[in-house]
Design a protein around this motif. Structure first.
Motif, PDB file in Angstrom:
ATOM      1  N   UNK A  18      37.979  51.475  42.839  1.00 12.87           N
ATOM      2  CA  UNK A  18      39.158  51.560  41.973  1.00 12.87           C
ATOM      3  C   UNK A  18      40.412  51.016  42.643  1.00 12.87           C
ATOM      4  N   UNK A  19      40.533  51.135  43.958  1.00 13.43           N
ATOM      5  CA  UNK A  19      41.753  50.710  44.639  1.00 13.43           C
ATOM      6  C   UNK A  19      41.693  49.278  45.156  1.00 13.43           C
ATOM      7  N   UNK A  20      40.546  48.644  45.153  1.00  9.12           N
ATOM      8  CA  UNK A  20      40.449  47.267  45.647  1.00  9.12           C
ATOM      9  C   UNK A  20      41.307  46.290  44.862  1.00  9.12           C
ATOM     10  N   UNK A  21      41.315  46.334  43.524  1.00  8.61           N
ATOM     11  CA  UNK A  21      42.181  45.396  42.796  1.00  8.61           C
ATOM     12  C   UNK A  21      43.661  45.631  43.092  1.00  8.61           C
ATOM     13  N   UNK A  22      44.062  46.859  43.318  1.00  8.71           N
ATOM     14  CA  UNK A  22      45.465  47.131  43.625  1.00  8.71           C
ATOM     15  C   UNK A  22      45.839  46.550  44.989  1.00  8.71           C
TER      16      UNK A  22
END
Length: 85
Positions: free
Chosen positions: A16-20
């Motif tokens: 979930x945090x990789x694109x951010x």
């Protein structure tokens, strides 16, 4: 069982945090190098004035000769009864 749940939770957070984390990876415009620095780099190579073709004189690296093939293994002993005498 708790370690499996913790591992899955970490994996979900990572997904979930990789694109951010990659959201700020926009290409940046690089500044032109300082002309005085480029002049300094050109003045360091003093050999180029004496012999401008000095890089062409470097010897070509030759590869090592191929290794010699290993000798064949010894022939197997003859089959049959072994004579210990």
């Amino acid at each position: 069982m708790p370690s499996t749940f913790a591992g899955c939770a970490v994996l979900v957070l990572y997904v979930l945090l990789s694109p951010a984390a990659r959201a700020d990876d926009t290409p940046r415009k690089t500044e032109d190098p300082d002309p005085s620095f480029l002049e300094f780099l050109g003045s360091v190579d003093g050999l180029s004035e004496a012999n401008p073709n000095y890089l062409a004189q470097a010897g070509v690296a030759h590869p090592a000769p191929p290794p010699k093939p290993a000798p064949p293994p010894p022939p197997p002993p003859p089959s049959g009864v072994k004579n210990n005498e």
